[in-house]
Write a protein that holds these residues in place. Sequence first.
Motif, mmCIF file in Angstrom:
data_model
loop_
_atom_site.group_PDB
_atom_site.id
_atom_site.type_symbol
_atom_site.label_atom_id
_atom_site.label_comp_id
_atom_site.label_asym_id
_atom_site.label_seq_id
_atom_site.Cartn_x
_atom_site.Cartn_y
_atom_site.Cartn_z
ATOM 1 N N VAL A 26 0.867 -1.182 0.000
ATOM 2 C CA VAL A 26 0.000 0.000 0.000
ATOM 3 C C VAL A 26 0.900 1.227 0.000
ATOM 4 O O VAL A 26 1.676 1.437 0.939
ATOM 5 N N LEU A 27 0.822 2.040 -1.051
ATOM 6 C CA LEU A 27 1.664 3.214 -1.209
ATOM 7 C C LEU A 27 0.823 4.482 -1.125
ATOM 8 O O LEU A 27 -0.378 4.462 -1.436
ATOM 9 N N PRO A 28 1.424 5.605 -0.725
ATOM 10 C CA PRO A 28 0.654 6.856 -0.647
ATOM 11 C C PRO A 28 0.006 7.259 -1.967
ATOM 12 O O PRO A 28 -1.059 7.880 -1.973
ATOM 13 N N LYS A 29 0.645 6.901 -3.095
ATOM 14 C CA LYS A 29 0.101 7.318 -4.388
ATOM 15 C C LYS A 29 -1.222 6.645 -4.726
ATOM 16 O O LYS A 29 -1.897 7.057 -5.682
ATOM 17 N N GLU A 30 -1.618 5.615 -3.968
ATOM 18 C CA GLU A 30 -2.911 4.986 -4.203
ATOM 19 C C GLU A 30 -4.069 5.872 -3.741
ATOM 20 O O GLU A 30 -5.212 5.632 -4.094
ATOM 21 N N PHE A 31 -3.746 6.891 -2.937
ATOM 22 C CA PHE A 31 -4.755 7.838 -2.486
ATOM 23 C C PHE A 31 -4.521 9.170 -3.195
ATOM 24 O O PHE A 31 -3.498 9.372 -3.850
ATOM 25 N N GLU A 32 -5.462 10.073 -3.043
ATOM 26 C CA GLU A 32 -5.331 11.391 -3.661
ATOM 27 C C GLU A 32 -4.267 12.180 -2.909
ATOM 28 O O GLU A 32 -4.381 12.422 -1.706
ATOM 29 N N LEU A 33 -3.215 12.575 -3.624
ATOM 30 C CA LEU A 33 -2.107 13.276 -2.995
ATOM 31 C C LEU A 33 -2.353 14.775 -2.987
ATOM 32 O O LEU A 33 -3.086 15.312 -3.826
ATOM 33 N N VAL A 34 -1.708 15.453 -2.042
ATOM 34 C CA VAL A 34 -1.818 16.899 -1.932
ATOM 35 C C VAL A 34 -0.843 17.537 -2.901
ATOM 36 O O VAL A 34 0.341 17.182 -2.933
ATOM 37 N N ASN A 35 -1.329 18.457 -3.687
ATOM 38 C CA ASN A 35 -0.481 19.176 -4.631
ATOM 39 C C ASN A 35 0.329 20.208 -3.867
ATOM 40 O O ASN A 35 -0.222 21.071 -3.189
ATOM 41 N N LYS A 36 1.646 20.130 -3.981
ATOM 42 C CA LYS A 36 2.500 21.040 -3.225
ATOM 43 C C LYS A 36 2.336 22.490 -3.671
ATOM 44 O O LYS A 36 2.676 23.413 -2.941
ATOM 45 N N LYS A 37 1.820 22.700 -4.883
ATOM 46 C CA LYS A 37 1.643 24.063 -5.369
ATOM 47 C C LYS A 37 0.422 24.735 -4.754
ATOM 48 O O LYS A 37 0.248 25.940 -4.858
ATOM 49 N N GLU A 38 -0.443 23.909 -4.144
ATOM 50 C CA GLU A 38 -1.617 24.488 -3.496
ATOM 51 C C GLU A 38 -1.186 25.270 -2.261
ATOM 52 O O GLU A 38 -0.317 24.852 -1.523
ATOM 53 N N PHE A 39 -1.775 26.401 -2.059
ATOM 54 C CA PHE A 39 -1.484 27.182 -0.861
ATOM 55 C C PHE A 39 -2.746 27.896 -0.434
ATOM 56 O O PHE A 39 -3.691 28.073 -1.190
ATOM 57 N N ILE A 40 -2.739 28.324 0.812
ATOM 58 C CA ILE A 40 -3.878 29.026 1.387
ATOM 59 C C ILE A 40 -3.581 30.516 1.424
ATOM 60 O O ILE A 40 -2.502 30.940 1.872
ATOM 61 N N TYR A 193 -6.021 3.157 4.503
ATOM 62 C CA TYR A 193 -5.599 4.510 4.871
ATOM 63 C C TYR A 193 -5.096 4.535 6.312
ATOM 64 O O TYR A 193 -4.057 5.138 6.604
ATOM 65 N N VAL A 194 -5.816 3.862 7.197
ATOM 66 C CA VAL A 194 -5.383 3.796 8.604
ATOM 67 C C VAL A 194 -4.042 3.065 8.703
ATOM 68 O O VAL A 194 -3.139 3.484 9.439
ATOM 69 N N GLY A 195 -3.899 1.973 7.963
ATOM 70 C CA GLY A 195 -2.638 1.232 7.973
ATOM 71 C C GLY A 195 -1.472 2.071 7.481
ATOM 72 O O GLY A 195 -0.365 1.998 8.021
ATOM 73 N N LEU A 196 -1.710 2.897 6.465
ATOM 74 C CA LEU A 196 -0.645 3.749 5.924
ATOM 75 C C LEU A 196 -0.221 4.797 6.951
ATOM 76 O O LEU A 196 0.982 5.029 7.154
ATOM 77 N N LEU A 197 -1.189 5.421 7.612
ATOM 78 C CA LEU A 197 -0.859 6.457 8.598
ATOM 79 C C LEU A 197 -0.124 5.873 9.803
ATOM 80 O O LEU A 197 0.738 6.542 10.388
ATOM 81 N N THR A 198 -0.455 4.648 10.177
ATOM 82 C CA THR A 198 0.127 4.056 11.389
ATOM 83 C C THR A 198 1.474 3.378 11.153
ATOM 84 O O THR A 198 2.258 3.241 12.092
ATOM 85 N N HIS A 199 1.753 2.950 9.941
ATOM 86 C CA HIS A 199 2.983 2.198 9.676
ATOM 87 C C HIS A 199 4.044 3.005 8.929
ATOM 88 O O HIS A 199 5.212 2.616 8.926
ATOM 89 N N CYS A 200 3.637 4.085 8.272
ATOM 90 C CA CYS A 200 4.584 4.891 7.489
ATOM 91 C C CYS A 200 4.935 6.152 8.275
ATOM 92 O O CYS A 200 4.046 6.836 8.791
#
Length: 611
Positions: A26-40, A193-200
């Motif tokens: 299970v890799l992060p790219k399997e989920f929707e990634l945050v675009n680094k160019k996005e800013f608030i 998603y929970v597994g990715l947050l807890t193991h990575c």
Amino acid sequence: MNVLSRLSVEVAKNGVKGKVPVVRYVLPKEFELVNKKEFIDKSNNTNDEKSKSSKNSYGYVREHMTLVGRGSNYQKKQVQEYLSPLRPYKLRRQEINKDYDQEKSIEYTKFTLHKKKEERLGFGLSEDFLGELLAALIKNLPKRYEGQDEVDKADNLNDDDIPSCKYAYPKFSKEEIPKIPDFEKHPEKFPEYVGLLTHCDFYYRNSSKSNGIIPKILRNLFHPSNVKTLHLRSVDSFNDLIYYFSNKFDFASCREFLAQMKVENIKPNTKTYNLLIMNVLKNSHIRKGKSIRPELKFLFHDMQKNQVTVDEITWNICFNFLNNGLSKDIYIEQMVKHGVAITPEFVYTVFRNDKTYSSSDILNYLTENKISMTYKIFKLCIEKLLKQQKSKVVWEMIQFAMDNNSHEPGQMKVTYEVVDKLLAEFARRGRIDLTLMTLNKFLLDYKLTPSVNTFDMCFKSLSNSGYSKNFEAVYRYIVKLKSDSGLPPYKSYWAVKCQSTIKFNCRQLHDKEAEIIRGMELLNSLRFPKDKYVDFTWYIRDSNIRKTLRYLGCTLHKIHDKQINPVNKDKSNYRQRIRFIAIQKSMVNKIDYSMDYYKTLKRELRDRSII
């Protein structure tokens, strides 16, 4: 019969049995990634928010110190809020008790400080404890089937608890954590998603730290009053949650998650109790007055009550509670007698728990008994060799393993962890020359993926080597390697120490860019001659290497292991100032969470585009 002899007899009879599970990565790219160019756009921030980000943050912290300072019970209030829906189930941390006796704790620490580990723990040498432990394990073994021989019993031990597919996650990530999926539309993504947050380990903005965003997200997803995820929680997702907080040494939260599982009618499985028993083992190494027997007794009784059986991993963990050879010998005998298979992990545990075994003893034992080398045993051999000051043997072992790296399932693959152990030894000795030679070899030639700790060891080695006229250029070279690896530019203790040396001890570079480029060209070509490790590098008969060593300040009279000098007052104040700023920034964030936890969490998630 000693432990190794007993183990050899049982291995000769039954062999070493290990299963290679089917792994799904299970890799992060399997989920929707945050675009680094996005800013608030922060132009519309309120005056209060602007004041917190300005130089007035010190006054802001002083004004709200009662919310996060000493005596504020900030962390206890967060836990109390999480446990508030579980009122029918009595839990100790549901109420904030101010019954900690600091003077008594100090006196007890002084009383136990001089005692040996075995005397403090008071259980490993006890025959009663061994009998209780074996009785509990045997009582919770799975039921046998008639007509099944001992080999089949070992092979089929607790197969129901072994998943058909095992998830595997990256050990760390340099990117922002993926966006939280819409679990109503994609409920199947919740456990992944929970597994990715807890193991990575997410390095970006220290998301995986105890005060990062990930523990806040996890507590929100598993909050007892969060009905949106109530039907999505399973025993596997709770196991991931317990695993994460166990690594943070938050054992109280792990016990509370077990209680929450019972309230939500989620039956714990063998892995759940294995994690909780492992917590007892970790906690047993801390000086304290209470015995661990009641905790173990409760867990084994709870297993029997919920009809959960033990497996090879349970026996493996419990072996760590034993401290003498006789108890270990009896334990192995009973373990095999009741059909529990000896696994490579158990062989590793036997070697790790006895400091008298050298790396030669381990390798000879593996050869004589025809047991395959595992990655854990390989790391253990590296650690023992480094303690014996055999850096050359370690370097050659790692190089051989890298040349024969296997990508097949179940085969040993060398990662950055073993290289970090070697770099840590060079850093302790202040040998920046050996550090950079090793780093260039494995990072640039073998394309090994480094971690944050890899470069921390480089900064430590540079700091311990003492300053020279090219100290800043060498520092910039390490920073560039770290940046090229895609790791975040966060400053560790040793990086800050190098910066303080540059600020107070080193000359200012006249033509900084030209000197740094020249230094990078020299350092980038630094290698051991013919890929052969040499500890006393000045005797290498190569003019280019000697030129680079002079550039590093490693001359003939200075090549020996460095002595660490005391820190002057200016440098100490400089580091204290950086530490103070970091703590102040953390306090500002905590103040917002203490005022309105969920509003602040939602704002931070939106600012980082996670939702």
